[in-house]
Design an enzyme around this catalytic site. Structure first.
Site, mmCIF file in Angstrom:
data_model
loop_
_atom_site.group_PDB
_atom_site.id
_atom_site.type_symbol
_atom_site.label_atom_id
_atom_site.label_comp_id
_atom_site.label_asym_id
_atom_site.label_seq_id
_atom_site.Cartn_x
_atom_site.Cartn_y
_atom_site.Cartn_z
ATOM 1 N N LYS A 83 0.675 -1.173 -0.041
ATOM 2 C CA LYS A 83 -0.078 -0.109 -0.093
ATOM 3 C C LYS A 83 0.874 1.121 0.040
ATOM 4 O O LYS A 83 1.906 1.411 1.009
ATOM 5 C CB LYS A 83 -0.740 -0.001 1.225
ATOM 6 C CG LYS A 83 -2.295 0.470 1.271
ATOM 7 C CD LYS A 83 -2.970 0.111 2.446
ATOM 8 C CE LYS A 83 -4.354 0.785 2.341
ATOM 9 N NZ LYS A 83 -4.985 0.584 3.575
ATOM 10 N N ILE A 84 0.520 2.133 -0.868
ATOM 11 C CA ILE A 84 1.457 3.373 -1.246
ATOM 12 C C ILE A 84 0.610 4.525 -1.076
ATOM 13 O O ILE A 84 -0.187 4.597 -1.811
ATOM 14 C CB ILE A 84 2.326 3.031 -2.216
ATOM 15 C CG1 ILE A 84 3.158 1.784 -2.314
ATOM 16 C CG2 ILE A 84 3.015 4.485 -2.740
ATOM 17 C CD1 ILE A 84 4.211 1.866 -3.219
#
Ligand code: G3P
Length: 222
Positions: A83-84
């Site tokens: 997750k970014i």
């Protein structure tokens, strides 16, 4: 619509995995911190409970460091989705990780342009924060519809993962707006299974059942 559980609580994940309602899990640094456990240990444990995508988030805001963290997190398990955050450096990190066939979830999305660019750089998922958007008097469901139309227009393969589902109404709107996935907190998922009218209807059936003579309901004797 797939349903992911938005939590890092392993007991809740076990509870919903057991009944087949959830297909994956999303975490974020706040949810991990809430559990007070070691990041690696909790993410590893989640991957042993659920056989589906598990989002775990980087904490750096610099592209190179996000990429390093992303590679490390992706190494935990084959089901990991890195997750970014959807900041400019995040798009670069997603692009690089996607080239390495690492699955990504571009998160904290508030605009359809961020989602468009997320698809361009090869994000596996984009996470519009519907509930938080509604809190600013902007219709979160409309954002999902916009992203859905853009993705359909150009046949993008990136999936819309509706996030920040703070009550049952958000979950319904996500499904109506065509989200591929909604990530839902345990307490909201509990509520989605309930209706006071169902309880009332059942109480009526069971009350009437009691009027049947006992010998005629022996099939159900325990
Ligand atoms: O994955 C986190 C996202 O769903 C945020 O939820 O309730 O903190 O806005 P919330």
């Amino acid at each position: 619509m797939e349903i992911f559980l938005d939590t890092a609580n392993v007991d809740d994940i076990k509870r919903f995995a057991r009944i087949g309602i959830i297909e994956g899990v999303t975490t974020n640094p706040a949810l991990i911190a809430k559990e007070g456990r070691n990041f690696m240990h909790v993410v590893e444990e989640i991957c042993t409970i659920i056989d589906g995508p598990v989002s775990a988030e980087v904490i750096s805001t610099d592209a190179d460091k996000m990429i390093q963290e992303g590679r490390m997190i992706a190494g935990i398990h084959e089901n990991i989705v890195v997750k970014i955050p959807a900041i400019p450096a995040g798009f670069e990190a997603v692009y690089t990780l996607a080239q390495e066939r690492i699955k990504t979830n571009l998160t904290i999305i508030y605009t359809s342009n961020q989602a468009l660019l997320g698809a361009k750089v090869g994000a596996t998922y984009v996470s519009p924060f519907v509930g938080r958007l509604d809190a600013t008097s902007t219709n979160g469901a409309d954002l999902i519809k916009e992203i859905s139309q853009i993705y359909n227009n150009y046949d993008f393969k990136t999936k819309i993962l509706a996030a920040s589902m703070r009550n049952v109404v958000y979950a319904k709107h996500a499904a109506l707006a065509g989200a591929h996935v909604a990530t839902i907190p345990p307490e909201v998922l509990d509520e989605m299974m309930k209706s006071e009218l169902t309880d009332l209807g059942l109480a009526g059936f069971l009350k009437d059942w009691e009027t049947l003579p006992e010998e005629k309901r022996q099939y159900f004797a325990h």
